[in-house]
Design a protein around this motif. Sequence first.
Motif, PDB file in Angstrom:
ATOM      1  N   SER A  97       0.874  -1.258   0.039  1.00  0.00           N
ATOM      2  CA  SER A  97       0.005  -0.024  -0.054  1.00  0.00           C
ATOM      3  C   SER A  97       0.780   1.395  -0.086  1.00  0.00           C
ATOM      4  O   SER A  97       0.532   2.275   0.383  1.00  0.00           O
ATOM      5  CB  SER A  97      -0.845  -0.094   1.145  1.00  0.00           C
ATOM      6  N   MET A  98       2.060   0.943  -0.424  1.00  0.00           N
ATOM      7  CA  MET A  98       2.977   2.527  -0.289  1.00  0.00           C
ATOM      8  C   MET A  98       2.612   3.177  -1.566  1.00  0.00           C
ATOM      9  O   MET A  98       2.823   2.793  -2.852  1.00  0.00           O
ATOM     10  CB  MET A  98       4.337   1.772  -0.482  1.00  0.00           C
TER      11      MET A  98
ATOM     12  N   GLY B  11       1.872  -2.617   4.440  1.00  0.00           N
ATOM     13  CA  GLY B  11       0.528  -2.988   4.564  1.00  0.00           C
ATOM     14  C   GLY B  11       0.259  -3.230   6.164  1.00  0.00           C
ATOM     15  O   GLY B  11       0.780  -2.722   6.951  1.00  0.00           O
ATOM     16  N   THR B  12      -0.539  -4.438   6.047  1.00  0.00           N
ATOM     17  CA  THR B  12      -0.694  -5.123   7.657  1.00  0.00           C
ATOM     18  C   THR B  12       0.443  -5.928   8.186  1.00  0.00           C
ATOM     19  O   THR B  12       0.076  -6.357   9.185  1.00  0.00           O
ATOM     20  CB  THR B  12      -2.264  -5.460   7.743  1.00  0.00           C
ATOM     21  N   GLY B  13       1.335  -5.920   7.575  1.00  0.00           N
ATOM     22  CA  GLY B  13       2.537  -6.639   8.184  1.00  0.00           C
ATOM     23  C   GLY B  13       2.559  -8.094   7.975  1.00  0.00           C
ATOM     24  O   GLY B  13       3.382  -8.712   8.641  1.00  0.00           O
ATOM     25  N   ARG B  14       1.945  -8.877   7.063  1.00  0.00           N
ATOM     26  CA  ARG B  14       2.055 -10.266   6.905  1.00  0.00           C
ATOM     27  C   ARG B  14       3.584 -10.568   6.682  1.00  0.00           C
ATOM     28  O   ARG B  14       3.967 -11.561   7.383  1.00  0.00           O
ATOM     29  CB  ARG B  14       1.370 -10.826   5.763  1.00  0.00           C
ATOM     30  N   ALA B  15       4.237  -9.901   5.709  1.00  0.00           N
ATOM     31  CA  ALA B  15       5.680 -10.332   5.509  1.00  0.00           C
ATOM     32  C   ALA B  15       6.474  -9.982   6.504  1.00  0.00           C
ATOM     33  O   ALA B  15       7.472 -10.646   6.697  1.00  0.00           O
ATOM     34  CB  ALA B  15       6.078  -9.460   4.229  1.00  0.00           C
ATOM     35  N   VAL B  16       6.111  -8.780   7.299  1.00  0.00           N
ATOM     36  CA  VAL B  16       7.031  -8.661   8.621  1.00  0.00           C
ATOM     37  C   VAL B  16       7.051  -9.541   9.503  1.00  0.00           C
ATOM     38  O   VAL B  16       7.836 -10.061   9.963  1.00  0.00           O
ATOM     39  CB  VAL B  16       6.575  -7.334   9.053  1.00  0.00           C
TER      40      VAL B  16
ATOM     41  N   ASP C 294       0.522   4.636   4.638  1.00  0.00           N
ATOM     42  CA  ASP C 294      -0.588   4.556   5.092  1.00  0.00           C
ATOM     43  C   ASP C 294      -1.187   4.494   6.770  1.00  0.00           C
ATOM     44  O   ASP C 294      -0.775   3.562   7.292  1.00  0.00           O
ATOM     45  CB  ASP C 294      -1.786   3.666   4.349  1.00  0.00           C
ATOM     46  N   GLU C 295      -1.631   5.614   7.322  1.00  0.00           N
ATOM     47  CA  GLU C 295      -1.777   5.537   8.795  1.00  0.00           C
ATOM     48  C   GLU C 295      -2.549   4.335   9.098  1.00  0.00           C
ATOM     49  O   GLU C 295      -2.212   3.614  10.012  1.00  0.00           O
ATOM     50  CB  GLU C 295      -2.061   6.660   9.388  1.00  0.00           C
ATOM     51  N   ARG C 296      -3.491   4.099   8.425  1.00  0.00           N
ATOM     52  CA  ARG C 296      -4.537   2.855   8.820  1.00  0.00           C
ATOM     53  C   ARG C 296      -4.048   1.634   8.732  1.00  0.00           C
ATOM     54  O   ARG C 296      -3.997   0.691   9.395  1.00  0.00           O
ATOM     55  CB  ARG C 296      -5.769   3.098   7.715  1.00  0.00           C
ATOM     56  N   MET C 297      -3.053   1.582   7.705  1.00  0.00           N
ATOM     57  CA  MET C 297      -2.432   0.177   7.425  1.00  0.00           C
ATOM     58  C   MET C 297      -1.634  -0.143   8.454  1.00  0.00           C
ATOM     59  O   MET C 297      -1.222  -1.097   8.970  1.00  0.00           O
ATOM     60  CB  MET C 297      -1.558   0.025   6.264  1.00  0.00           C
ATOM     61  N   ILE C 298      -0.686   1.022   8.884  1.00  0.00           N
ATOM     62  CA  ILE C 298       0.130   0.826  10.089  1.00  0.00           C
ATOM     63  C   ILE C 298      -0.527   0.444  11.463  1.00  0.00           C
ATOM     64  O   ILE C 298      -0.084  -0.278  12.160  1.00  0.00           O
ATOM     65  CB  ILE C 298       1.077   2.106  10.387  1.00  0.00           C
ATOM     66  N   ALA C 299      -1.587   1.266  11.544  1.00  0.00           N
ATOM     67  CA  ALA C 299      -2.415   1.170  12.756  1.00  0.00           C
ATOM     68  C   ALA C 299      -2.947  -0.566  12.929  1.00  0.00           C
ATOM     69  O   ALA C 299      -2.768  -1.239  14.087  1.00  0.00           O
ATOM     70  CB  ALA C 299      -3.780   1.775  12.864  1.00  0.00           C
ATOM     71  N   VAL C 300      -3.376  -0.730  11.698  1.00  0.00           N
ATOM     72  CA  VAL C 300      -3.766  -2.516  11.786  1.00  0.00           C
ATOM     73  C   VAL C 300      -2.528  -3.403  11.993  1.00  0.00           C
ATOM     74  O   VAL C 300      -2.787  -4.201  12.797  1.00  0.00           O
ATOM     75  CB  VAL C 300      -4.531  -2.868  10.431  1.00  0.00           C
ATOM     76  N   ALA C 301      -1.604  -3.051  11.363  1.00  0.00           N
ATOM     77  CA  ALA C 301      -0.392  -3.724  11.397  1.00  0.00           C
ATOM     78  C   ALA C 301       0.082  -4.093  13.061  1.00  0.00           C
ATOM     79  O   ALA C 301       0.575  -4.855  13.435  1.00  0.00           O
ATOM     80  CB  ALA C 301       0.896  -3.352  10.657  1.00  0.00           C
TER      81      ALA C 301
ATOM     82  N   SER D 214     -12.216   4.042   4.850  1.00  0.00           N
ATOM     83  CA  SER D 214     -13.217   3.073   4.534  1.00  0.00           C
ATOM     84  C   SER D 214     -12.581   2.502   3.322  1.00  0.00           C
ATOM     85  O   SER D 214     -12.726   1.149   3.118  1.00  0.00           O
ATOM     86  CB  SER D 214     -14.485   3.807   4.143  1.00  0.00           C
ATOM     87  N   GLY D 215     -11.981   3.206   2.389  1.00  0.00           N
ATOM     88  CA  GLY D 215     -11.431   2.529   1.222  1.00  0.00           C
ATOM     89  C   GLY D 215     -10.072   1.752   1.687  1.00  0.00           C
ATOM     90  O   GLY D 215      -9.843   0.609   1.049  1.00  0.00           O
ATOM     91  N   THR D 216      -9.514   2.067   2.712  1.00  0.00           N
ATOM     92  CA  THR D 216      -8.289   1.314   3.170  1.00  0.00           C
ATOM     93  C   THR D 216      -8.677   0.099   3.662  1.00  0.00           C
ATOM     94  O   THR D 216      -8.330  -1.093   3.423  1.00  0.00           O
ATOM     95  CB  THR D 216      -7.245   2.015   4.005  1.00  0.00           C
ATOM     96  N   ASP D 217     -10.001   0.019   4.405  1.00  0.00           N
ATOM     97  CA  ASP D 217     -10.411  -1.017   5.096  1.00  0.00           C
ATOM     98  C   ASP D 217     -10.861  -2.124   4.147  1.00  0.00           C
ATOM     99  O   ASP D 217     -10.600  -3.334   4.199  1.00  0.00           O
ATOM    100  CB  ASP D 217     -11.665  -0.642   5.924  1.00  0.00           C
TER     101      ASP D 217
END
Length: 257
Positions: free
Chosen positions: A2-3, A55-60, A76-83, A12-15
């Motif tokens: 999501s970079m 993104g939400t950190g799967r590879a991390v 994306d702040e939302r992606m980092i928050a979910v991660a 909402s779009g990010t979700d």
Amino acid sequence: MSMQHNTAQPASGTDRLIRLLDAADALPAAAALRARSYDLLQLTASCAVVDVGCGTGRAVAELAARGMRPIGVDRDERMIAVARARLRQADLRLGDAYQLPLPDGSVNGYRADKVLHELDDPSRALAEARRVLAPGSRIVLIGQDWDTIVIDSDDPALTRTIVHARADTIPAPRAARRYRNLLMEAGFLRPDVEVRTGVFTDAAMLPVLAGFADAARTTGAVTGDQADAWVTDQRRRAANDGLFLALPLFVASARRP
């Protein structure tokens, strides 16, 4: 994945994107491709590696399970928050592919999965990759070429128009076919490129295909009636187990001098 250097998506779009990515990342072929990218990094235990557009950190999480010290970066702040909610002990940072929050030569590996096509200037991102990589370290890029997506339909000419119109809405739609040359231009050594093709045949891809048609309609490449007819054909195919989408994914790797 999501970079995006341009305006971040609303929550909402990010979700919606997160739900789509979670479903796609769970596929066995996607897991195998990620594993291949980790192997290509050629890292030993406790090496630092940055996952750009994490993104939400799967590879991390998967790199950490291999004993690495991964750093996830996403703008994306939302992606980092979910991660951060999913991976409470992970090193996750807000940042941009053009200006990573890392010192010079501080990581032993760089990974960017479906990121460069979202950037107006992929070469600038690779110059930044070279800055943060230690000498002798490796870079791995994964991405699709948006002009070479294969979709079966009753109207091949209309499908070609829709695919190309969708590609033209992407900042760098053909970045993946340029990986090898981009890496050489950035000063990386011995770039190698592999191709893996994902094949999708179920109704879960209908929202993606509808998005292609909507993009083509919005740009004026097709009429509303043409877009509706094309989506109707794809829905019929999905209902009859006849949907077919093939997505070639390019995997490039190289070494920093």
